[in-house]
Design a protein around this motif. Structure first.
Motif, PDB file in Angstrom:
ATOM      1  N   ALA A 151       0.869  -1.186   0.000  1.00  0.00           N
ATOM      2  CA  ALA A 151       0.000   0.000   0.000  1.00  0.00           C
ATOM      3  C   ALA A 151       0.901   1.230   0.000  1.00  0.00           C
ATOM      4  N   SER A 152       0.552   2.246  -0.760  1.00  0.00           N
ATOM      5  CA  SER A 152       1.375   3.466  -0.759  1.00  0.00           C
ATOM      6  C   SER A 152       1.269   4.166   0.596  1.00  0.00           C
ATOM      7  N   GLY A 153       0.141   3.932   1.280  1.00  0.00           N
ATOM      8  CA  GLY A 153      -0.104   4.650   2.532  1.00  0.00           C
ATOM      9  C   GLY A 153      -0.913   5.906   2.311  1.00  0.00           C
ATOM     10  N   ALA A 189      -6.650   6.915   0.573  1.00  0.00           N
ATOM     11  CA  ALA A 189      -6.310   7.788   1.705  1.00  0.00           C
ATOM     12  C   ALA A 189      -6.795   7.204   3.033  1.00  0.00           C
ATOM     13  N   THR A 190      -7.915   6.473   3.014  1.00  0.00           N
ATOM     14  CA  THR A 190      -8.447   5.877   4.256  1.00  0.00           C
ATOM     15  C   THR A 190      -7.890   4.473   4.488  1.00  0.00           C
ATOM     16  N   LEU A 191      -7.237   3.897   3.481  1.00  0.00           N
ATOM     17  CA  LEU A 191      -6.794   2.493   3.408  1.00  0.00           C
ATOM     18  C   LEU A 191      -7.950   1.523   3.203  1.00  0.00           C
ATOM     19  N   ALA A 192      -9.181   2.030   2.981  1.00  0.00           N
ATOM     20  CA  ALA A 192     -10.294   1.144   2.610  1.00  0.00           C
ATOM     21  C   ALA A 192      -9.955   0.406   1.324  1.00  0.00           C
ATOM     22  N   ILE A 212      -2.534 -13.527   3.965  1.00  0.00           N
ATOM     23  CA  ILE A 212      -2.429 -12.329   3.124  1.00  0.00           C
ATOM     24  C   ILE A 212      -2.077 -11.136   4.015  1.00  0.00           C
ATOM     25  N   GLU A 213      -0.882 -10.601   3.790  1.00  0.00           N
ATOM     26  CA  GLU A 213      -0.379  -9.508   4.609  1.00  0.00           C
ATOM     27  C   GLU A 213      -0.408  -8.200   3.804  1.00  0.00           C
ATOM     28  N   VAL A 214      -0.571  -7.106   4.519  1.00  0.00           N
ATOM     29  CA  VAL A 214      -0.491  -5.784   3.884  1.00  0.00           C
ATOM     30  C   VAL A 214       0.673  -5.021   4.504  1.00  0.00           C
ATOM     31  N   VAL A 215       1.541  -4.463   3.674  1.00  0.00           N
ATOM     32  CA  VAL A 215       2.598  -3.585   4.183  1.00  0.00           C
ATOM     33  C   VAL A 215       2.559  -2.254   3.443  1.00  0.00           C
ATOM     34  N   VAL A 216       2.963  -1.211   4.142  1.00  0.00           N
ATOM     35  CA  VAL A 216       3.038   0.118   3.529  1.00  0.00           C
ATOM     36  C   VAL A 216       4.399   0.256   2.843  1.00  0.00           C
ATOM     37  N   HIS A 217       4.337   0.703   1.584  1.00  0.00           N
ATOM     38  CA  HIS A 217       5.537   0.870   0.760  1.00  0.00           C
ATOM     39  C   HIS A 217       5.322   2.157  -0.046  1.00  0.00           C
ATOM     40  N   PRO A 218       5.776   3.292   0.519  1.00  0.00           N
ATOM     41  CA  PRO A 218       5.398   4.600  -0.038  1.00  0.00           C
ATOM     42  C   PRO A 218       5.750   4.818  -1.508  1.00  0.00           C
TER      43      PRO A 218
END
Ligand code: MG
Length: 369
Positions: A151-153, A189-192, A212-218
């Protein structure tokens, strides 16, 4: 899929994905537009320019699809409105290039059952899922361990909770890396959006949620990773440009060339990853819970979120009202599984009605716009 000319039905033709798809179709003589649909924008000019006879604005698109006989349906409708088209393609085994993640999330088990019966190809156009699909090509299912979606975040990655309460619609629509339509940009923007993508990945790849994992990767350079049982991981990298996954799906399995530049690693490339903040962005947690609860909970999550995003864009609620609104609706519904499309439409309408009621309530904190 038939060889030679591929007849493409483009649903959501005037949106961000639709416009980019039209450019790609124009570059490939073997891709022939056979139908165009939009949610509300007129299509006369576009239809005349591309010589397309089958055109529809709004409504249930199944008659349009029946009449136009596509080999591939690119569903880029926004929201639950695309559900009939998704189910139509899956049921008939017509190749579905899916940009309308909400339809797969909402229809969930019904969509997966239709896909099994139809036996056709489901090619994800969502960049993360296209990446997973590509990393999985040719791998035996038992070798797979887990998936990582990046996710960009979004634009508010470093905002405090206090700052989030005061962000404007304009701020939310300024995505740092991806250029997209307003609904998905607010969802980012909400991560929805990542919550919807988590559920989308579950239904596409048949993995339980804990895998299934989610990581922030800008930087949005790594779109997804697939981990295998031997400890190896394959990642999919590229510039954040939707033309790549759209072209991949439209020209599959040929992987036609695109104008997107290859990555230049020698110019310097730093890849950073961090855990998402569940406190400031509760929609990711709510999506995981809705997915794990199953039934029509994912449908209710999506419906409530669609209403919340529309309310936010209209200035009826503030940014930090979106997640509590969705949580409130999820607490109200019972998630009874839908046995058919009619029951699914009913579950969607019920959640939507509840979300409208919640969004019309006076604000508890007095900060509403
Ligand atoms: Mg995505």
């Amino acid at each position: 899929m038939a060889t030679g000319v591929r007849r493409v039905a483009l649903l959501g033709a005037t949106g961000s994905i639709g416009r980019q798809a039209l450019e790609i179709i124009a570059e490939h003589s073997e891709l022939e537009l056979c139908a165009l649909a939009s949610g509300s924008q007129p299509l006369d000019e576009l239809a005349a320019r591309h010589g397309v006879e089958h055109v529809q604005v709004g409504g249930d698109l199944t008659d349009l699809l029946e009449a136009s006989e596509p080999d591939l349906v690119l569903n880029a409708v926004v929201g639950f409105a695309g559900v009939e088209a998704t189910l139509w393609a899956l049921e008939r085994g017509v190749t579905l290039a899916l940009a309308n993640k909400e339809s797969l999330v909402a229809a969930g088990d019904l969509a997966v059952a239709a896909w099994k019966r139809g036996g056709g190809l489901l090619l994800p156009v969502d960049s993360e899922h296209s990446a997973v699909f590509q990393c999985l090509e040719g791998r035996a299912p038992e070798t797979l361990d887990s998936l990582v979606l990046t996710a960009s975040g979004g634009p508010f990655r470093n905002h405090s909770s206090a700052e989030l309460a005061h962000v404007s619609v304009e701020d939310a629509l300024a995505h740092p890396t991806w250029s997209m339509g307003p609904k998905i940009t607010v969802d980012s923007a909400t991560l929805a959006n990542k919550g919807l993508e988590l559920m989308e990945a579950h239904f596409l790849f048949g993995l339980p949620y804990e895998k299934i994992e989610v990581v922030v990767h800008p930087a949005s350079i790594v779109h997804a990773l697939v981990r295998f049982r031997d400890g190896a991981a394959l990642a999919h990298l590229g510039h954040p440009d939707m033309r790549v996954p759209i072209s991949f799906a439209l020209t599959f399995p040929a992987r036609a060339a695109t104008p997107v530049a290859p990555l230049d690693l020698a110019a310097g490339l730093t890849l950073e990853f961090e855990a998402p903040d569940a406190e400031r962005f509760p929609l990711l947690r709510l999506a995981r819970e809705a997915g794990e609860s199953g039934g029509t909970y994912p449908c209710a999550f999506n419906a409530a979120n669609e209403v919340a995003v529309a309310s936010f864009l209209e200035g009826r609620i503030v940014f930090t009202d979106v997640a509590p609104l969705v949580e409130d609706v999820l607490a109200q519904v019972d998630g009874t599984p839908a046995r058919d499309l009619a029951e699914l439409v009913e579950a969607d309408a019920d959640a939507r009605g509840r979300a409208e009621e919640v969004s019309a309530r006076p604000p508890a904190n007095g900060v509403r716009a």
